[in-house]
Design an enzyme around this catalytic site. Sequence first.
Site, PDB file in Angstrom:
ATOM      1  CG  HIS A   1      -3.516   8.028   0.141  1.00  0.00           C
ATOM      2  ND1 HIS A   1      -3.491   6.670   0.065  1.00  0.00           N
ATOM      3  CD2 HIS A   1      -3.533   8.324   1.450  1.00  0.00           C
ATOM      4  CE1 HIS A   1      -3.500   6.161   1.287  1.00  0.00           C
ATOM      5  NE2 HIS A   1      -3.531   7.154   2.141  1.00  0.00           N
TER       6      HIS A   1
ATOM      7  CE  LYS B   1      -6.336  -0.967   5.446  1.00  0.00           C
ATOM      8  NZ  LYS B   1      -5.428  -0.188   4.590  1.00  0.00           N
TER       9      LYS B   1
ATOM     10  CG  ASP C   1       0.657 -15.593  12.197  1.00  0.00           C
ATOM     11  OD1 ASP C   1      -0.152 -14.919  11.543  1.00  0.00           O
ATOM     12  OD2 ASP C   1       0.430 -16.751  12.562  1.00  0.00           O
TER      13      ASP C   1
ATOM     14  CD  GLU D   1      -3.020   1.092   2.229  1.00  0.00           C
ATOM     15  OE1 GLU D   1      -3.156   0.061   2.904  1.00  0.00           O
ATOM     16  OE2 GLU D   1      -3.714   2.107   2.370  1.00  0.00           O
TER      17      GLU D   1
HETATM   18  P1  NAD Z   1       8.634 -22.572  16.912  1.00  0.00           P
HETATM   19  O1  NAD Z   1       7.930 -23.695  17.601  1.00  0.00           O
HETATM   20  O2  NAD Z   1       9.119 -22.796  15.553  1.00  0.00           O
HETATM   21  O3  NAD Z   1       9.873 -22.094  17.800  1.00  0.00           O
HETATM   22  C1  NAD Z   1       9.769 -21.884  19.167  1.00  0.00           C
HETATM   23  C2  NAD Z   1      10.735 -22.812  19.884  1.00  0.00           C
HETATM   24  O4  NAD Z   1      12.066 -22.411  19.620  1.00  0.00           O
HETATM   25  C3  NAD Z   1      10.561 -22.741  21.373  1.00  0.00           C
HETATM   26  O5  NAD Z   1       9.542 -23.637  21.773  1.00  0.00           O
HETATM   27  C4  NAD Z   1      11.945 -23.112  21.886  1.00  0.00           C
HETATM   28  O6  NAD Z   1      12.038 -24.502  22.083  1.00  0.00           O
HETATM   29  C5  NAD Z   1      12.883 -22.741  20.739  1.00  0.00           C
HETATM   30  N1  NAD Z   1      13.732 -21.552  21.021  1.00  0.00           N
HETATM   31  C6  NAD Z   1      15.030 -21.426  20.681  1.00  0.00           C
HETATM   32  N2  NAD Z   1      15.501 -20.209  21.042  1.00  0.00           N
HETATM   33  C7  NAD Z   1      14.491 -19.549  21.629  1.00  0.00           C
HETATM   34  C8  NAD Z   1      14.350 -18.259  22.217  1.00  0.00           C
HETATM   35  N3  NAD Z   1      15.353 -17.379  22.267  1.00  0.00           N
HETATM   36  N4  NAD Z   1      13.141 -17.902  22.703  1.00  0.00           N
HETATM   37  C9  NAD Z   1      12.108 -18.747  22.661  1.00  0.00           C
HETATM   38  N5  NAD Z   1      12.169 -19.982  22.138  1.00  0.00           N
HETATM   39  C10 NAD Z   1      13.354 -20.396  21.614  1.00  0.00           C
HETATM   40  O7  NAD Z   1       7.761 -21.252  16.889  1.00  0.00           O
HETATM   41  P2  NAD Z   1       6.585 -20.676  17.751  1.00  0.00           P
HETATM   42  O8  NAD Z   1       6.952 -19.266  18.040  1.00  0.00           O
HETATM   43  O9  NAD Z   1       6.213 -21.548  18.893  1.00  0.00           O
HETATM   44  O10 NAD Z   1       5.391 -20.688  16.695  1.00  0.00           O
HETATM   45  C11 NAD Z   1       5.246 -19.667  15.748  1.00  0.00           C
HETATM   46  C12 NAD Z   1       4.563 -20.192  14.511  1.00  0.00           C
HETATM   47  O11 NAD Z   1       3.315 -20.784  14.828  1.00  0.00           O
HETATM   48  C13 NAD Z   1       4.279 -19.103  13.511  1.00  0.00           C
HETATM   49  O12 NAD Z   1       4.690 -19.545  12.239  1.00  0.00           O
HETATM   50  C14 NAD Z   1       2.753 -19.023  13.529  1.00  0.00           C
HETATM   51  O13 NAD Z   1       2.286 -18.581  12.269  1.00  0.00           O
HETATM   52  C15 NAD Z   1       2.354 -20.417  13.833  1.00  0.00           C
HETATM   53  N6  NAD Z   1       1.023 -20.678  14.369  1.00  0.00           N
HETATM   54  C16 NAD Z   1       0.177 -19.681  14.751  1.00  0.00           C
HETATM   55  C17 NAD Z   1      -1.067 -19.989  15.262  1.00  0.00           C
HETATM   56  C18 NAD Z   1      -1.979 -18.879  15.707  1.00  0.00           C
HETATM   57  O14 NAD Z   1      -1.542 -17.738  15.807  1.00  0.00           O
HETATM   58  N7  NAD Z   1      -3.260 -19.144  16.009  1.00  0.00           N
HETATM   59  C19 NAD Z   1      -1.455 -21.326  15.400  1.00  0.00           C
HETATM   60  C20 NAD Z   1      -0.557 -22.337  15.027  1.00  0.00           C
HETATM   61  C21 NAD Z   1       0.690 -21.995  14.519  1.00  0.00           C
END
Ligand code: NAD
Length: 427
Positions: free
Chosen positions: A380, A266, A282, A89
């Site tokens: 715009h 928005k 996300d 945008e």
């Molecule tokens: P992930 O599971 O890929 O990574 C998180 C893991 O990384 C942690 O559990 C930990 O074990 C490890 N880790 C390593 N270094 C870390 C640090 N410094 N801090 C924290 N953890 C560390 O990712 P996530 O963040 O659990 O999930 C994010 C993904 O889930 C996004 O892609 C999102 O789009 C997706 N998702 C979103 C939804 C929703 O929003 N409703 C639902 C399902 C999945």
Amino acid sequence: MTSAAGQNRSSRIAGFHKKTPRERLDLVAAFAGLNETAVAHLANMGNLDPALADKLIENVIGTMNVPVGVATNMKIDGEDVLVPMATEESSVVAAVCNAARQNYETGFSTSVSGNLMIAQVQAVEVRDPAAARLRILERRDEIKAACDACDPVLVSLGGGFRDLEVRLLDTPSGTMVITHLIVDTRDAMGANAVNTMAEKLAPAIAGWAQGRVYLRILSNLADRRLARAHAVWRTADIGGEQVRDGIVSAYQFAAADPYRAATHNKGIMNGISAVVLATGNDTRAVEAGAHAYAARSGRYTSLTTYEVNADGDLSAAIELPLAVGLIGGATKVHPTARASLAILGVSTAERLARIIAAVGLAQNFSALKALATTGIQKGHMALHAQNIAMMAGAVGEEVDKVARILVERASVRMDVAAKVLEEVRGG
Ligand code: NAD
């Protein structure tokens, strides 16, 4: 782009997911009758490695490039920051730059409430919900141990289970017992982390509740992961009291009216989602959280506030859930996300959330200022005119020339652009 569609128009394509992106593209081209230009365009994946793209999502045939712009002038908690923003945008990046230029001396002050995410476990068919609630709460230590055992990496980084909440929810099929697992996910957005915990705990919770468990998933209403930013724009720097009062009135309109608040928010998300996307986070999770938070009182309202402070200047603030991470999802694997995080120079998810909140406030200030004064179309129009010029077929230097003439003639329309393009080409 589409020529005659192919003969075989069945969307049932056996083994589609097992094919390479190029093989899938050929099948899609045959289905849709894509011409060579469209196929060549989709086959060019730009700066995203096709092998990586193919791992990020399913059934990949191409990529969608969105420009990354950089917002300048931002000073956040005393530190100068350049902010990469991915958006299609026009005017979004410019709006942030303009707002930040007008308060560069004082900048933005930010804070966060923590990195706590909530996972929900839904128990139904519970005969004694009030007692079930207490039976679950009594198991706090057991629940903490089970959650932490799911993610030793997170625990080693100082994260893990923090708290437990059990809510009773009246529904048409009876009282549901909703357990909230509250988890510090450190520098991860945390969806996968907390979903794993919720799934692990579910059978035990079903047992304690003496009911049946259905859903086990995070809540995007991450209201224990709030990011906040506030800033002051001096009345003298923004065009005087009338402009200041117009901005306050615009805010009050949004605060009082959901129709206005939706558009107001928005605009905020124009800035926020652009940084969220640029950093591989996300956008849908953040948007869902923002809008749910805006409706937390039961009536949808503004995510920002504007007041006149004791000095007679404009005092603005924003507060919203910002579940963003530096690890997990696409943040670590998408090269543009990695580069964006390097530009930002952030080393914690908290700092990223604080910057994003400041961008949301800057965006909103610019929008309200424009709306309360000249209207947004003036700003715009120059960029919009470029889009119209390109839609009319202008390329290269023609784009600016045609756009300029459209603005001069105060007629930014496709039909006019086509005529102007002919004039430009005619010499
Ligand atoms: P992930 O599971 O890929 O990574 C998180 C893991 O990384 C942690 O559990 C930990 O074990 C490890 N880790 C390593 N270094 C870390 C640090 N410094 N801090 C924290 N953890 C560390 O990712 P996530 O963040 O659990 O999930 C994010 C993904 O889930 C996004 O892609 C999102 O789009 C997706 N998702 C979103 C939804 C929703 O929003 N409703 C639902 C399902 C999945």
